[in-house]
Motif scaffolding. Structure first.
Motif, PDB file in Angstrom:
ATOM      1  N   UNK A 104       0.849  -1.186   0.000  1.00 28.63           N
ATOM      2  CA  UNK A 104       0.000   0.000   0.000  1.00 28.63           C
ATOM      3  C   UNK A 104       0.889   1.242   0.000  1.00 28.63           C
ATOM      4  N   UNK A 105       0.597   2.162  -0.909  1.00 26.06           N
ATOM      5  CA  UNK A 105       1.316   3.433  -0.980  1.00 26.06           C
ATOM      6  C   UNK A 105       0.279   4.525  -1.218  1.00 26.06           C
ATOM      7  N   UNK A 106      -0.256   5.037  -0.129  1.00 23.65           N
ATOM      8  CA  UNK A 106      -1.340   6.020  -0.175  1.00 23.65           C
ATOM      9  C   UNK A 106      -2.541   5.416  -0.918  1.00 23.65           C
ATOM     10  N   UNK A 107      -2.892   5.962  -2.087  1.00 28.63           N
ATOM     11  CA  UNK A 107      -4.062   5.449  -2.794  1.00 28.63           C
ATOM     12  C   UNK A 107      -3.721   4.287  -3.735  1.00 28.63           C
ATOM     13  N   UNK A 125      -3.652   1.642  -9.522  1.00 28.32           N
ATOM     14  CA  UNK A 125      -2.560   2.550  -9.839  1.00 28.32           C
ATOM     15  C   UNK A 125      -3.113   3.800 -10.505  1.00 28.32           C
ATOM     16  N   UNK A 126      -2.859   4.951  -9.902  1.00 29.36           N
ATOM     17  CA  UNK A 126      -3.299   6.239 -10.460  1.00 29.36           C
ATOM     18  C   UNK A 126      -4.792   6.244 -10.775  1.00 29.36           C
ATOM     19  N   UNK A 127      -5.567   5.648  -9.897  1.00 27.11           N
ATOM     20  CA  UNK A 127      -7.011   5.661 -10.062  1.00 27.11           C
ATOM     21  C   UNK A 127      -7.563   4.611 -11.010  1.00 27.11           C
ATOM     22  N   UNK A 128      -6.695   3.774 -11.583  1.00 24.91           N
ATOM     23  CA  UNK A 128      -7.125   2.710 -12.488  1.00 24.91           C
ATOM     24  C   UNK A 128      -6.879   1.351 -11.830  1.00 24.91           C
ATOM     25  N   UNK A 146     -15.046  -0.689  -8.341  1.00 25.00           N
ATOM     26  CA  UNK A 146     -15.566   0.579  -7.828  1.00 25.00           C
ATOM     27  C   UNK A 146     -14.572   1.137  -6.826  1.00 25.00           C
ATOM     28  N   UNK A 147     -13.659   1.981  -7.287  1.00 24.67           N
ATOM     29  CA  UNK A 147     -12.601   2.487  -6.430  1.00 24.67           C
ATOM     30  C   UNK A 147     -13.143   3.389  -5.331  1.00 24.67           C
ATOM     31  N   UNK A 148     -14.218   4.113  -5.618  1.00 25.72           N
ATOM     32  CA  UNK A 148     -14.809   4.980  -4.596  1.00 25.72           C
ATOM     33  C   UNK A 148     -15.345   4.149  -3.443  1.00 25.72           C
ATOM     34  N   UNK A 149     -15.963   3.020  -3.772  1.00 20.51           N
ATOM     35  CA  UNK A 149     -16.510   2.158  -2.731  1.00 20.51           C
ATOM     36  C   UNK A 149     -15.391   1.530  -1.918  1.00 20.51           C
ATOM     37  N   UNK A 227       6.549  -2.663  -6.731  1.00 18.98           N
ATOM     38  CA  UNK A 227       5.232  -3.264  -6.516  1.00 18.98           C
ATOM     39  C   UNK A 227       4.156  -2.601  -7.371  1.00 18.98           C
ATOM     40  N   UNK A 228       4.422  -1.394  -7.830  1.00 25.19           N
ATOM     41  CA  UNK A 228       3.396  -0.603  -8.503  1.00 25.19           C
ATOM     42  C   UNK A 228       3.762  -0.298  -9.955  1.00 25.19           C
ATOM     43  N   UNK A 229       4.329  -1.282 -10.630  1.00 21.33           N
ATOM     44  CA  UNK A 229       4.726  -1.125 -12.025  1.00 21.33           C
ATOM     45  C   UNK A 229       4.005  -2.174 -12.870  1.00 21.33           C
ATOM     46  N   UNK A 230       3.421  -1.735 -13.979  1.00 19.34           N
ATOM     47  CA  UNK A 230       2.828  -2.670 -14.928  1.00 19.34           C
ATOM     48  C   UNK A 230       3.937  -3.218 -15.824  1.00 19.34           C
ATOM     49  N   UNK A 231       4.119  -4.536 -15.881  1.00 16.71           N
ATOM     50  CA  UNK A 231       5.192  -5.110 -16.707  1.00 16.71           C
ATOM     51  C   UNK A 231       5.067  -4.700 -18.175  1.00 16.71           C
TER      52      UNK A 231
END
Length: 238
Positions: A104-107, A125-128, A146-149, A227-231
């Protein structure tokens, strides 16, 4: 609990409940045996057990002393950490080992579940939202997430019952050589944190007839960017 079951399709629920029905019960805690709860905690137990309303649970948020779980609550609340877990799950009639890493890194968050026949990362990642299949080397965008949920109702592993949402410390007991602390959450769930000394070894949650067990392998407050990189060499599915 109905709400949490409904969240199975979201990324957070995948981390906590993807194998909830198949997880092996590593021992149900007994409130009547091996009790070492102090007498000044008994009033909190009676008050919580006798209340059926969320407002009642939220009203009792006082915790009189420092407990073993407090440093870990602070780590989870910081939303910058990496936790590694082990659990077991029935696939058909076969019991299989699973490893789960929650970063977890913030959002942003990455939840990787691996084991026999599976190695998948659920990445926000970045809201996606994405599903990365490491066995087939593919990336699919999760349009239904549903990221808001998720932000409103994070899973237990990412947001254990904190004081500010009405968690109530019940007491501590001993089981299988470990000391565990029990908490009531405002939503009625029961949370159990098992310790060897002051090191968190297991997390157990009970919500109605459903419960899950996670063995804690490691926990760090440092989040590595990998951890937060798309290959780049994976196929992006349409």
């Amino acid at each position: 609990m109905k709400r949490k079951i409904a969240l199975i399709g979201t990324l957070t629920a995948i981390a906590v409940f993807s194998a909830a029905c198949g997880l092996v019960d590593e021992g149900t805690a007994s409130d009547e045996s091996s009790s070492v709860i102090a007498s000044n905690q008994s009033e909190a137990v009676e008050s919580t057990a006798g209340s059926d309303s969320q407002s009642s649970a939220e009203a009792d948020t006082s915790i009189s002393s420092i407990h073993l779980a407090d440093p870990y609550f602070a780590i989870f609340a910081s939303r910058q950490y990496v936790a590694q877990y082990h659990y077991q799950e029935f696939t058909g009639n076969q019991l299989e080992d699973r490893s789960m890493t929650v970063a977890v890194d913030c959002t942003d968050k990455a939840i990787r579940i691996s084991g026999e026949g599976t190695d998948t990362t659920h990445l926000t990642l970045d809201g996606q939202a994405y599903v990365v299949d490491h066995l087939n080397r593919t990336i699919a965008r999760n349009e239904s997430a549903n990221l808001a949920e998720e932000t409103e109702d994070d899973g237990i592993i990412e947001a254990p019952p904190f004081r500010d949402i009405g968690s109530t410390y019940v007491g501590s007991w001993e089981e299988d050589g470990l000391v565990y602390e029990e908490y009531y959450a405002a939503n009625g769930d029961r949370m159990f944190y098992y310790f060897e000394g002051d090191v968190l070894k297991r997390i157990r949650s009970a919500s109605g007839e459903n419960e899950f067990n996670l063995d804690v392998v490691d926990m760090s407050e440092t989040v590595a960017p990998e951890y937060f990189i798309l290959p780049e060499d994976y196929e992006l599915l349409p």
